[in-house]
Design an enzyme around this catalytic site. Structure first.
Site, PDB file in Angstrom:
ATOM      1  N   ASP A 280       0.843  -1.098   0.144  1.00  0.00           N
ATOM      2  CA  ASP A 280      -0.083  -0.109   0.139  1.00  0.00           C
ATOM      3  C   ASP A 280       0.814   1.129   0.077  1.00  0.00           C
ATOM      4  O   ASP A 280       0.659   2.494  -0.647  1.00  0.00           O
ATOM      5  CB  ASP A 280      -0.924   0.103   1.241  1.00  0.00           C
ATOM      6  CG  ASP A 280      -2.038  -0.846   1.139  1.00  0.00           C
ATOM      7  OD1 ASP A 280      -2.216  -1.667   0.143  1.00  0.00           O
ATOM      8  OD2 ASP A 280      -2.633  -1.244   2.136  1.00  0.00           O
ATOM      9  N   GLU A 307      -2.708  -2.593  -9.184  1.00  0.00           N
ATOM     10  CA  GLU A 307      -1.440  -1.923  -9.353  1.00  0.00           C
ATOM     11  C   GLU A 307      -1.193  -1.038 -10.621  1.00  0.00           C
ATOM     12  O   GLU A 307      -0.194  -0.436 -11.001  1.00  0.00           O
ATOM     13  CB  GLU A 307      -0.278  -2.811  -9.093  1.00  0.00           C
ATOM     14  CG  GLU A 307       0.046  -3.579 -10.390  1.00  0.00           C
ATOM     15  CD  GLU A 307      -0.895  -4.869 -10.253  1.00  0.00           C
ATOM     16  OE1 GLU A 307      -0.383  -5.777 -10.854  1.00  0.00           O
ATOM     17  OE2 GLU A 307      -1.750  -4.961  -9.411  1.00  0.00           O
TER      18      GLU A 307
END
Length: 397
Positions: A280, A307
């Site tokens: 994260d 992503e």
């Protein structure tokens, strides 16, 4: 309660936020005084016809002076300085009102004194008309209105008493009492109107504030609905709306549009090795870099999913999209991402670039950028692909 209402200087004078300048504007108006002067002059017709020219001349002189003073007051009030206070002009109005009462009372008394019965009846009728007109505006300035009425009736009474006409005293007293009760009713009605207007202003203000808060809340909800919680970039919904808007602008006014699809290379491997929190933090770091590189006037940065990120560029920035993408690729390669083992980790990105064509819609533009992203990854990652795979691939590890 009666005396309290009749001795008010002007209704609303204690309201510092909204002083009653409009009331004073009505009170300073010269028109009612011109009408009163004409009425008194009409009462001079009989004395003039009877040869009492001196008496009429005195009345005309009194009225000229009175109207002149009121005209000056009206002129000065309308050209007052914005820094002058309500109290100053209220005090001047009171003095002018006293002067008007003395002038009207004196003029009527001169005509009444030694006049014929017909003249005296006309004088009293005109005086009652003026008093009634004055009382009708009592809700604006009760105190000065009451004083003016008392002065006028007192002077006319004195003239009548000088001729032995004592019956005028109780008649005038009863008439003043009637005018006082009439004034109180007008004052009470205006107080209710003022109170209602005050409540309305409060409600309108509260409604405006509520609407403002509601609009702000709706805007915040709209922003939240378009914002990715993790990266604080536009989310997929925001990206779709912005891309649609940009393509409409391209078709309407010819603004160039380019789309960059960005994928973090080997992100799953990084995430598995360092944990989801590090993953994260990695996405937040890249998102911060994208937000810093793309100014709001240049384009939009969004989290496309997982992503993957997306950037929409417009105008000259869209034309130079490949150069921008290469700058972005190099900037990401220079980042140092911390890991849970305390070591810095280097990440790279693969980027697919597509410049919109007039025939493109969202689906075709995204498909072309996605295909070129796949080509960049298939060619070894850490690449920018802005053309078909067989034509050109920029950048290498």
């Amino acid at each position: 309660m009666l005396l309290q209402k009749l001795t008010l200087p002007i209704l609303g004078a204690d309201d510092k936020t909204d002083p009653p300048w409009d009331h004073l504007s009505i009170l300073y108006n010269i028109i009612p005084h011109l009408v009163a002067a004409v009425a008194i002059l009409s009462a001079s017709v009989l004395p003039y016809a009877e040869g009492q020219t001196t008496k009429v001349a005195i009345v005309v002189l009194i009225l000229v002076v009175q109207v002149g003073f009121r005209a000056w007051g009206d002129y000065a009030f309308r050209r007052r300085s914005p820094h002058e206070t309500l109290e100053l002009w209220l005090g001047r109005f009171v003095l002018l009102s006293l002067a008007s009462g003395l002038a009207w009372g004196s003029a009527l008394a001169v005509l009444y004194s030694s006049g014929s019965p017909d003249t005296q009846v006309v004088v009293l009728a005109v005086g009652c008309g003026i008093l009634q007109s004055v009382a009708a505006r009592a809700y604006l300035a009760p105190r000065s209105t009451l004083v003016l009425i008392v002065i006028m009736t007192g002077i006319v009474n004195a003239s009548a008493i000088s001729e032995g006409n004592w019956i005028m005293v109780p008649i005038c007293a009863a008439y003043v009492g009637f005018l006082a009760s009439y004034m109180v009713q007008l004052i009470a009605m205006d107080e209710k109107r003022t109170a209602a207007e005050g409540k309305t202003r409060v409600l309108v203000k509260a409604l405006a504030e509520s609407n403002s808060k509601l609009i702000e809340a709706n805007e915040q909800l709209h922003r939240n609905a378009r914002t990715d919680v993790l990266t604080e970039l536009e989310n997929r919904r925001g990206f779709d709306e912005d891309l649609h808007r940009c393509l409409l602008s391209m078709r309407d006014v010819g603004r160039p549009v380019a789309l960059l699809l960005i994928d973090v290379d080997h992100f799953k491997r990084f995430n598995d090795a360092n944990g989801h929190q590090a993953g994260d933090e990695c996405l937040r770091t890249i998102a911060k870099l994208l937000a810093g590189l793309v100014a709001p006037s240049e384009g939009i940065a969004a989290r496309y999913g997982g992503e993957e990120f997306a950037i929409v560029l417009q105008d000259g920035h869209a034309i130079r999209a490949e150069t921008f993408a290469e700058k972005l690729r190099v900037s990401v390669a220079c980042l140092s991402i911390p890991t849970r083992h305390g070591k810095a980790h280097k990440l790279t990105v693969s980027i697919g670039v597509a410049i919109a064509e007039p025939s493109d819609d969202e689906r075709t533009l995204i498909a072309r950028a996605d295909r070129r992203l796949y080509d960049a990854k298939a060619s070894g990652r850490d690449r920018v692909c802005a053309f078909d795979r067989t034509k050109h691939i920029v950048g290498c590890r």
